[in-house]
Motif scaffolding. Structure first.
Motif, short mmCIF file in Angstrom:
data_model
loop_
_atom_site.label_atom_id
_atom_site.label_comp_id
_atom_site.label_asym_id
_atom_site.label_seq_id
_atom_site.Cartn_x
_atom_site.Cartn_y
_atom_site.Cartn_z
N UNK A 126 3.45 -1.00 -17.05
CA UNK A 126 2.11 -1.10 -16.49
C UNK A 126 2.19 -1.32 -14.99
N UNK A 127 1.11 -1.00 -14.30
CA UNK A 127 1.06 -1.18 -12.85
C UNK A 127 -0.19 -1.94 -12.43
N UNK A 128 -0.05 -2.63 -11.30
CA UNK A 128 -1.16 -3.25 -10.57
C UNK A 128 -0.88 -2.86 -9.13
N UNK A 129 -1.62 -1.89 -8.60
CA UNK A 129 -1.35 -1.32 -7.28
C UNK A 129 -2.43 -1.76 -6.28
N UNK A 130 -1.98 -2.29 -5.16
CA UNK A 130 -2.89 -2.76 -4.12
C UNK A 130 -3.51 -1.59 -3.38
N UNK A 131 -4.82 -1.59 -3.26
CA UNK A 131 -5.54 -0.57 -2.50
C UNK A 131 -5.73 -1.04 -1.07
N UNK A 132 -5.38 -0.17 -0.13
CA UNK A 132 -5.60 -0.48 1.28
C UNK A 132 -6.10 0.78 1.97
N UNK A 133 -6.01 0.81 3.27
CA UNK A 133 -6.54 1.93 4.05
C UNK A 133 -5.95 3.28 3.73
N UNK A 134 -4.74 3.31 3.16
CA UNK A 134 -4.14 4.60 2.85
C UNK A 134 -4.88 5.32 1.72
N UNK B 197 0.82 -1.20 0.00
CA UNK B 197 0.00 0.00 0.00
C UNK B 197 0.86 1.26 0.00
N UNK B 198 2.08 1.14 0.48
CA UNK B 198 3.00 2.28 0.51
C UNK B 198 3.12 2.92 -0.86
N UNK B 199 3.17 2.10 -1.91
CA UNK B 199 3.39 2.62 -3.26
C UNK B 199 2.10 2.80 -4.04
N UNK B 200 0.95 2.62 -3.44
CA UNK B 200 -0.31 2.86 -4.12
C UNK B 200 -0.61 4.35 -4.03
N UNK B 201 0.14 5.09 -4.81
CA UNK B 201 0.02 6.55 -4.83
C UNK B 201 -0.12 7.00 -6.28
N UNK B 202 -0.78 8.12 -6.49
CA UNK B 202 -0.96 8.65 -7.84
C UNK B 202 0.38 8.96 -8.49
N UNK B 203 1.34 9.45 -7.69
CA UNK B 203 2.66 9.77 -8.24
C UNK B 203 3.39 8.51 -8.69
N UNK B 204 3.21 7.42 -7.98
CA UNK B 204 3.84 6.15 -8.37
C UNK B 204 3.25 5.66 -9.68
N UNK B 205 1.93 5.73 -9.82
CA UNK B 205 1.27 5.32 -11.07
C UNK B 205 1.80 6.16 -12.23
N UNK B 206 1.96 7.46 -12.01
CA UNK B 206 2.47 8.35 -13.06
C UNK B 206 3.90 7.97 -13.46
N UNK B 207 4.76 7.74 -12.47
CA UNK B 207 6.16 7.38 -12.76
C UNK B 207 6.25 6.06 -13.51
#
Length: 168
Positions: A18-26, A1-11
């Motif tokens: 491509x990305x597959x980012x886990x969504x959690x409480x953050x 979840x640390x890297x599930x950020x909009x900036x990470x997706x952009x980078x």
């Protein structure tokens, strides 16, 4: 979840990947919206969902994994803020260990992948495989879970050195 950020997706997108980012409480609102959408779609067996199921038996346990993915994201309020967002997905893991009741866990994801359930499943499993192997190695080789460095940057610096050592 640390890297599930909009900036990470952009980078990641800017690096032509491509990305597959886990969504959690953050990502509270996004997590809630994606969970509600996918849980409802699964319940209704919505036609826009692609699905896959796997079964693994090892170490005295049975694990069934169900993967669902949808390219229907028009409902998602923040879709424009996530670079190249093309799909959302969920993985349901049902674990059964001899002598205990089965446990079920669902994990939700944002992805730049077009709906391709096999590719989505490989990406999710690949991430957890690397993650599990790394943490197992760190704990067995370095007893990382027992380390108590707390002063200033000591914990972070020592963690980096342990990872460098593993790579060597």
């Amino acid at each position: 979840a640390l890297h599930c950020q909009k900036s990470t997706a952009r980078e990641i997108h800017e690096a032509d990947a491509d990305y597959v980012l886990a969504l959690k409480g953050n990502q509270g609102t996004a997590h809630g919206e994606v969970r509600a959408f996918l849980d409802d779609a699964i319940l209704r067996a919505a036609p826009h969902l692609v699905k896959m199921e796997t079964l693994e038996k090892s170490h005295g346990r049975i694990e069934i994994r169900r993967y669902w993915q949808s390219g229907e994201i028009g409902w998602f309020a923040d879709r424009a803020e996530w670079e190249a967002l093309r799909s959302v997905g969920v993985v349901e893991a049902v674990r059964e260990v001899a002598g205990s009741a089965p446990s079920t866990e669902r994990r939700y994801y944002l992805s730049s992948l077009r709906p391709d359930i096999e590719r989505f499943a490989r990406a999710v499993r690949g991430h957890w495989s690397v993650e599990n192997q790394l943490h197992w190695s760190l704990d067995v080789s370095f007893e990382e879970d027992r380390r108590r460095a707390r002063t200033r940057h000591a914990a972070s610096n020592l963690a980096s050195l342990r990872r460098i050592s593993l790579n060597l």
